[in-house]
Design a protein around this motif. Structure first.
Motif, PDB file in Angstrom:
ATOM      1  N   GLY A  21       0.778  -1.223   0.000  1.00  0.00           N
ATOM      2  CA  GLY A  21       0.000   0.000   0.000  1.00  0.00           C
ATOM      3  C   GLY A  21       0.811   1.274   0.000  1.00  0.00           C
ATOM      4  N   ARG A  22       2.155   1.185  -0.107  1.00  0.00           N
ATOM      5  CA  ARG A  22       2.928   2.424  -0.175  1.00  0.00           C
ATOM      6  C   ARG A  22       2.494   3.234  -1.387  1.00  0.00           C
ATOM      7  NH1 ARG A  22       9.310   1.263   0.223  1.00  0.00           N
ATOM      8  NH2 ARG A  22       8.650  -0.612  -0.877  1.00  0.00           N
ATOM      9  N   PRO A  23       2.138   4.518  -1.181  1.00  0.00           N
ATOM     10  CA  PRO A  23       1.765   5.346  -2.338  1.00  0.00           C
ATOM     11  C   PRO A  23       2.917   5.424  -3.333  1.00  0.00           C
ATOM     12  CG  PRO A  23       1.105   6.400  -0.295  1.00  0.00           C
ATOM     13  CD  PRO A  23       1.969   5.227   0.089  1.00  0.00           C
ATOM     14  N   GLN A  24       2.614   5.217  -4.580  1.00  0.00           N
ATOM     15  CA  GLN A  24       3.657   5.206  -5.595  1.00  0.00           C
ATOM     16  C   GLN A  24       3.969   6.589  -6.134  1.00  0.00           C
ATOM     17  OE1 GLN A  24       5.523   2.348  -6.473  1.00  0.00           O
ATOM     18  NE2 GLN A  24       4.462   1.766  -4.580  1.00  0.00           N
ATOM     19  N   ARG A  25       2.976   7.476  -6.101  1.00  0.00           N
ATOM     20  CA  ARG A  25       3.209   8.807  -6.654  1.00  0.00           C
ATOM     21  C   ARG A  25       3.070   9.910  -5.623  1.00  0.00           C
ATOM     22  NH1 ARG A  25      -0.822   9.527 -11.387  1.00  0.00           N
ATOM     23  NH2 ARG A  25      -2.193   8.467  -9.908  1.00  0.00           N
ATOM     24  N   ALA A  26       2.519   9.612  -4.458  1.00  0.00           N
ATOM     25  CA  ALA A  26       2.260  10.635  -3.452  1.00  0.00           C
ATOM     26  C   ALA A  26       3.496  10.864  -2.591  1.00  0.00           C
ATOM     27  CB  ALA A  26       1.079  10.225  -2.574  1.00  0.00           C
ATOM     28  N   SER A  27       3.924  12.115  -2.492  1.00  0.00           N
ATOM     29  CA  SER A  27       5.070  12.460  -1.650  1.00  0.00           C
ATOM     30  C   SER A  27       4.750  12.189  -0.185  1.00  0.00           C
ATOM     31  CB  SER A  27       5.423  13.937  -1.845  1.00  0.00           C
ATOM     32  OG  SER A  27       6.334  14.360  -0.857  1.00  0.00           O
ATOM     33  N   SER A  28       5.743  11.680   0.526  1.00  0.00           N
ATOM     34  CA  SER A  28       5.550  11.401   1.952  1.00  0.00           C
ATOM     35  C   SER A  28       5.757  12.637   2.817  1.00  0.00           C
ATOM     36  CB  SER A  28       6.507  10.294   2.406  1.00  0.00           C
ATOM     37  OG  SER A  28       7.852  10.684   2.194  1.00  0.00           O
ATOM     38  N   VAL A  29       6.173  13.756   2.215  1.00  0.00           N
ATOM     39  CA  VAL A  29       6.409  14.977   2.989  1.00  0.00           C
ATOM     40  C   VAL A  29       5.596  16.162   2.484  1.00  0.00           C
ATOM     41  CG1 VAL A  29       8.720  14.303   3.719  1.00  0.00           C
ATOM     42  CG2 VAL A  29       8.437  15.586   1.596  1.00  0.00           C
ATOM     43  N   ALA A  30       4.890  16.027   1.365  1.00  0.00           N
ATOM     44  CA  ALA A  30       4.080  17.142   0.866  1.00  0.00           C
ATOM     45  C   ALA A  30       2.797  17.260   1.669  1.00  0.00           C
ATOM     46  CB  ALA A  30       3.758  16.942  -0.615  1.00  0.00           C
ATOM     47  N   ASN A  31       2.355  18.499   1.896  1.00  0.00           N
ATOM     48  CA  ASN A  31       1.180  18.745   2.727  1.00  0.00           C
ATOM     49  C   ASN A  31      -0.035  17.967   2.257  1.00  0.00           C
ATOM     50  OD1 ASN A  31      -1.426  20.830   2.587  1.00  0.00           O
ATOM     51  ND2 ASN A  31      -0.629  20.465   4.631  1.00  0.00           N
ATOM     52  N   ALA A  32      -0.276  18.004   0.966  1.00  0.00           N
ATOM     53  CA  ALA A  32      -1.521  17.430   0.461  1.00  0.00           C
ATOM     54  C   ALA A  32      -1.507  15.907   0.425  1.00  0.00           C
ATOM     55  CB  ALA A  32      -1.816  17.969  -0.939  1.00  0.00           C
ATOM     56  N   SER A  71     -21.554  21.297  -7.280  1.00  0.00           N
ATOM     57  CA  SER A  71     -20.460  20.388  -6.959  1.00  0.00           C
ATOM     58  C   SER A  71     -19.340  20.505  -7.980  1.00  0.00           C
ATOM     59  CB  SER A  71     -20.978  18.950  -6.911  1.00  0.00           C
ATOM     60  OG  SER A  71     -19.920  18.044  -6.726  1.00  0.00           O
ATOM     61  N   ASP A  72     -19.708  20.581  -9.270  1.00  0.00           N
ATOM     62  CA  ASP A  72     -18.690  20.692 -10.312  1.00  0.00           C
ATOM     63  C   ASP A  72     -17.956  22.028 -10.250  1.00  0.00           C
ATOM     64  OD1 ASP A  72     -19.349  18.204 -11.160  1.00  0.00           O
ATOM     65  OD2 ASP A  72     -20.256  18.811 -13.049  1.00  0.00           O
ATOM     66  N   GLU A  73     -18.667  23.107  -9.901  1.00  0.00           N
ATOM     67  CA  GLU A  73     -18.010  24.410  -9.751  1.00  0.00           C
ATOM     68  C   GLU A  73     -16.931  24.342  -8.676  1.00  0.00           C
ATOM     69  OE1 GLU A  73     -21.116  27.113  -8.851  1.00  0.00           O
ATOM     70  OE2 GLU A  73     -22.070  26.978 -10.818  1.00  0.00           O
ATOM     71  N   LEU A  74     -17.256  23.692  -7.572  1.00  0.00           N
ATOM     72  CA  LEU A  74     -16.282  23.550  -6.486  1.00  0.00           C
ATOM     73  C   LEU A  74     -15.110  22.679  -6.891  1.00  0.00           C
ATOM     74  CD1 LEU A  74     -18.884  23.108  -3.639  1.00  0.00           C
ATOM     75  CD2 LEU A  74     -17.138  24.914  -3.686  1.00  0.00           C
ATOM     76  N   LEU A  75     -15.392  21.631  -7.645  1.00  0.00           N
ATOM     77  CA  LEU A  75     -14.321  20.756  -8.094  1.00  0.00           C
ATOM     78  C   LEU A  75     -13.364  21.500  -9.012  1.00  0.00           C
ATOM     79  CD1 LEU A  75     -12.839  18.119  -8.494  1.00  0.00           C
ATOM     80  CD2 LEU A  75     -14.624  17.404 -10.104  1.00  0.00           C
ATOM     81  N   ARG A  76     -13.907  22.299  -9.931  1.00  0.00           N
ATOM     82  CA  ARG A  76     -13.027  23.064 -10.820  1.00  0.00           C
ATOM     83  C   ARG A  76     -12.216  24.095 -10.037  1.00  0.00           C
ATOM     84  NH1 ARG A  76     -17.380  22.233 -14.559  1.00  0.00           N
ATOM     85  NH2 ARG A  76     -18.464  24.075 -13.777  1.00  0.00           N
ATOM     86  N   SER A  77     -12.826  24.696  -9.006  1.00  0.00           N
ATOM     87  CA  SER A  77     -12.080  25.629  -8.162  1.00  0.00           C
ATOM     88  C   SER A  77     -10.953  24.911  -7.432  1.00  0.00           C
ATOM     89  CB  SER A  77     -13.029  26.285  -7.146  1.00  0.00           C
ATOM     90  OG  SER A  77     -12.316  27.086  -6.229  1.00  0.00           O
ATOM     91  N   ALA A  78     -11.247  23.731  -6.902  1.00  0.00           N
ATOM     92  CA  ALA A  78     -10.211  22.962  -6.213  1.00  0.00           C
ATOM     93  C   ALA A  78      -9.075  22.614  -7.168  1.00  0.00           C
ATOM     94  CB  ALA A  78     -10.812  21.700  -5.611  1.00  0.00           C
ATOM     95  N   TYR A  79      -9.424  22.229  -8.385  1.00  0.00           N
ATOM     96  CA  TYR A  79      -8.415  21.901  -9.393  1.00  0.00           C
ATOM     97  C   TYR A  79      -7.554  23.120  -9.711  1.00  0.00           C
ATOM     98  CZ  TYR A  79      -6.386  20.718 -13.920  1.00  0.00           C
ATOM     99  OH  TYR A  79      -5.518  20.503 -14.959  1.00  0.00           O
ATOM    100  N   ASP A  80      -8.184  24.264  -9.872  1.00  0.00           N
ATOM    101  CA  ASP A  80      -7.444  25.488 -10.189  1.00  0.00           C
ATOM    102  C   ASP A  80      -6.486  25.890  -9.073  1.00  0.00           C
ATOM    103  OD1 ASP A  80      -8.763  25.666 -12.610  1.00  0.00           O
ATOM    104  OD2 ASP A  80     -10.273  27.098 -11.898  1.00  0.00           O
ATOM    105  N   HIS A  81      -6.794  25.481  -7.827  1.00  0.00           N
ATOM    106  CA  HIS A  81      -5.958  25.854  -6.693  1.00  0.00           C
ATOM    107  C   HIS A  81      -5.060  24.712  -6.225  1.00  0.00           C
ATOM    108  CE1 HIS A  81      -9.108  29.076  -6.317  1.00  0.00           C
ATOM    109  NE2 HIS A  81      -7.996  29.768  -6.277  1.00  0.00           N
ATOM    110  N   GLY A  82      -4.791  23.767  -7.135  1.00  0.00           N
ATOM    111  CA  GLY A  82      -3.756  22.777  -6.858  1.00  0.00           C
ATOM    112  C   GLY A  82      -4.216  21.502  -6.193  1.00  0.00           C
ATOM    113  N   LEU A  83      -5.470  21.094  -6.403  1.00  0.00           N
ATOM    114  CA  LEU A  83      -5.962  19.854  -5.810  1.00  0.00           C
ATOM    115  C   LEU A  83      -5.069  18.680  -6.190  1.00  0.00           C
ATOM    116  CD1 LEU A  83      -8.261  18.344  -4.254  1.00  0.00           C
ATOM    117  CD2 LEU A  83      -9.360  18.028  -6.479  1.00  0.00           C
ATOM    118  N   VAL A  84      -4.650  17.922  -5.179  1.00  0.00           N
ATOM    119  CA  VAL A  84      -3.857  16.726  -5.439  1.00  0.00           C
ATOM    120  C   VAL A  84      -4.681  15.742  -6.272  1.00  0.00           C
ATOM    121  CG1 VAL A  84      -2.733  14.751  -4.370  1.00  0.00           C
ATOM    122  CG2 VAL A  84      -2.502  17.006  -3.353  1.00  0.00           C
ATOM    123  N   ASP A  85      -4.064  15.150  -7.282  1.00  0.00           N
ATOM    124  CA  ASP A  85      -4.758  14.232  -8.180  1.00  0.00           C
ATOM    125  C   ASP A  85      -5.949  14.913  -8.848  1.00  0.00           C
ATOM    126  OD1 ASP A  85      -2.977  12.207  -7.463  1.00  0.00           O
ATOM    127  OD2 ASP A  85      -4.253  11.518  -5.835  1.00  0.00           O
TER     128      ASP A  85
END
Length: 634
Positions: free
Chosen positions: A344-355, A531-545
């Motif tokens: 289960g070790r994340p393959q792409r997720a940093s172990s020290v990044a906030n998100a 819901s989609d408006e919020l998702l696009r806002s999250a994406y624009d502000h650096g949402l992980v994945d």
């Protein structure tokens, strides 16, 4: 395995002789308090035994079992074989300040109110690591002090400023990655006279953790690397500097803890070791087998550090076991969550990044009980709530559980046969906002501390360092509202969760995590467009994945649209397909599906245009091309 006498012992003896909580009691004649006299089961006739508690942040059977089998942790092996052990189930979000406070109070974060890593200073509005004055529920050390028990607390999260207790409290601001490198503030410890002693001890240990000492963890380490790491402004920018700080802070808390326990024979002594989690964040990506994202050179350099580190931790456990046996105490180990060291070790997720740092946490921690009254038994395979730790410590100390506190105690500890006590009514915050104001800006607002929180992924790089002007949220951070929303949603309290997420976004419109959490909640409630408006806002502000989230939502839109198309609701289906196209404009399936909905509505020209848009994205769709030809022929 006792510490050699040092100057610390004499000075610490003076500190312990100072009055605390109304003066140190005559231990042969315990002082009565209003709570002690009114609480059945709190007399010397009860079943109390001393308790040495060691918190190993992030400790996980997944890794420890590997080291037990290899013989790398013989002291832990003895504790497990002679005692009782099992699994502690964490809570979400699995963030250390929330979890350890939950363990020490026995109540939900919604009740104790430690909801984030940081808060805002009530006097300056600047961000600082969250402190004890935010807590709204009594901890085990408060309850024990009220009833005349002698306590020691060393290094736990959210304990600064140090509360007055019947014993010693060394807060998390003395020497964790939160602590300043200079002299600690006087209210980092109680009694305050211990601060200069602890500071001198830390400075000595910083000198003792030299090249020779570090080579037990990194045999090929060079003096140049050590000197370079010691000059780093942020000790967690690379593995060497992080390792040095981990060892220094662990040795400091260990030395203070062992000296206090050996000299003062406390009823409850709590030690927190942060480094057992930090070692995961810094070195788990290098553990065998080598992840594809780790270079062979880095893998060879760092792969053995975790085993060497936990072998060193096992030596400390041996010292705590010796202390427990000398004093007739129960030794309890526990962790707040596990860690993805293996499967289960994340393959792409940093172990020290906030998100992404929390993605390395597993939901299953550990506990071990060893000592008087603890029979040897196989490990309990059923997970038990971390909230039961507080009830376990109280029961061992001969105290009844508290009203609203989770229970029963962890097996084989049995609860007192007297009614629960409403400890919360007695609880008063001993560090008031007025006292914090007297401290002024204080060390809590040091940019160095915030940089360390960011270095280990506990604070996002975009999170504001100061509260917005006119903000009515008081000391609370946007993250606290976001975490509150997650907890409320997990309890099925959707309306309250929505309000909490909205408050987080109002405080920080760039807060991608809160926007995503609210988006996900509203999607489940059928409010798809918002819901989609919020998702696009999250994406624009650096949402992980973020790309994956958009693709998943577009797929959900397509699925719902096809279901509506099958039932003949062509207009509703077209809305879903149009929404999918906005979310994933490069996905040829969205315009193709929209064409089908338009055909269902009788708009053949519109359908042909939609099919052509799909073919422009993916020409290899012969059936769709044939459909366009037929429509053109009409």
């Amino acid at each position: 395995m006792r510490l050699a006498p040092t100057a610390l012992l004499a000075t610490l003896a003076l500190a312990l002789a100072l009055p605390s909580c109304g003066g140190r009691e005559d231990r042969s004649k315990p002082a009565a308090s209003s709570l002690a006299s009114s609480a059945p089961g709190s007399s010397r006739a009860d079943r109390r035994v001393p308790v040495l508690f060691v918190g190993l942040d992030g400790a996980d059977w997944q890794l420890l079992d590997r080291y037990l089998a290899a013989g790398a942790m013989p002291n832990l092996a003895r504790l497990v074989s002679e005692g009782s052990s099992g699994i502690l189930e964490t809570e979400l979000p699995a963030l250390s300040p929330l979890l350890w406070t939950t363990m020490m109070t026995g109540v939900s974060p919604l009740e104790h109110r430690i909801l984030d890593f940081t808060s805002f200073s009530p006097t300056t509005g600047r961000r600082e690591p969250i402190g004890s004055d935010e807590r709204r529920a009594p901890a085990v050390w408060n309850i024990a002090s009220w009833t005349g028990r002698r306590v020691g607390v060393f290094g736990l999260w959210a304990t600064f400023p140090a509360e007055e207790v019947n014993g010693i409290l060394v807060s998390d601001r003395l020497s964790s990655f939160l602590g300043p490198r200079g002299d600690p503030p006087s209210d980092a410890v109680f009694p305050a006279s211990l601060a200069s002693v602890a500071s001198a001890t830390r400075k000595r240990l910083e000198q003792e953790v030299d090249l020779e000492y570090l080579r037990r963890f990194l045999p090929r380490l060079t003096s140049a690397e050590v000197e370079s790491s010691k000059r780093a402004a942020n000790p967690y920018v690379d593995p060497v500097s992080g390792l040095i700080r981990m060892i220094v802070e662990t040795r400091l808390m260990d030395e203070l803890y062992r000296d206090f326990v050996g000299r003062d024979s406390p009823d409850i002594a709590v030690l927190y070791i942060q480094a057992s989690d930090t070692v995961g964040h810094l070195f788990a990506p290098y553990l065998p087998p080598r992840p594809a994202t780790t270079s062979p050179a880095d893998f060879e350099r760092w792969k053995d550090v975790p085993e060497r580190f936990f072998h060193w931790i096992d030596e400390l456990l041996g010292a705590y076991l010796e202390l427990a046996e000398e004093s007739g105490a129960v030794l309890m180990l526990a962790s707040d969550h596990g860690f993805h060291w293996d499967e289960g070790r994340p393959q792409r997720a940093s172990s020290v990044a906030n998100a992404t740092a929390a993605q390395w946490h597993r939901p299953e921690g550990i506990y071990v009980l060893h000592g008087p009254g603890i029979s040897a038994r196989p490990r309990d395979p059923s997970p038990h709530s971390i909230r039961r730790v507080a009830a376990t410590l109280l029961a061992l100390s001969g105290l009844p559980s508290g009203v609203g506190m989770a229970g029963p105690p962890l097996s084989p500890v049995t609860a007192s046969n007297v009614p629960e006590v409403d400890y919360a009514r007695r609880f008063r915050r001993e560090i008031s906002q007025a006292k914090r104001a007297l401290n002024g800006a204080g060390p809590g607002e040091s940019p160095e501390e915030l940089a360390r929180l960011r270095a280990l992924g506990y604070l996002g790089a975009s999170e504001a360092d100061a509260r917005a002007k006119g903000d009515a949220a008081g000391t609370r951070s946007p993250g606290s509202f976001n975490n509150e929303g997650l907890i409320l949603r997990s309890e099925g309290r959707g309306d309250e969760a929505r309000a909490a997420f909205e408050r987080a976004i109002a405080l920080d419109p760039r807060f991608a995590s809160a926007a995503w959490n609210l988006s996900d909640l509203l999607w489940q409630r059928g409010e798809h467009d918002h819901s989609d408006e919020l998702l696009r806002s999250a994406y624009d502000h650096g949402l992980v994945d973020g790309e994956e989230r958009l693709a998943e939502r577009a797929a959900s839109r397509l699925r719902l649209g096809r279901e509506q198309l099958d039932t003949g609701d062509c207009a509703a289906a077209l809305d879903q397909f149009a929404g999918a196209a906005k979310l994933a404009p490069r996905n040829p399936a969205a315009p193709a599906a929209a064409g089908l909905a338009l055909l269902c509505l009788g708009d053949e020209d519109g359908a042909a245009q939609a099919f052509r848009r799909s073919l422009a994205l993916d020409p290899a769709q012969p059936e769709l091309a044939a459909a366009v030809t037929r429509l053109r022929g009409k």
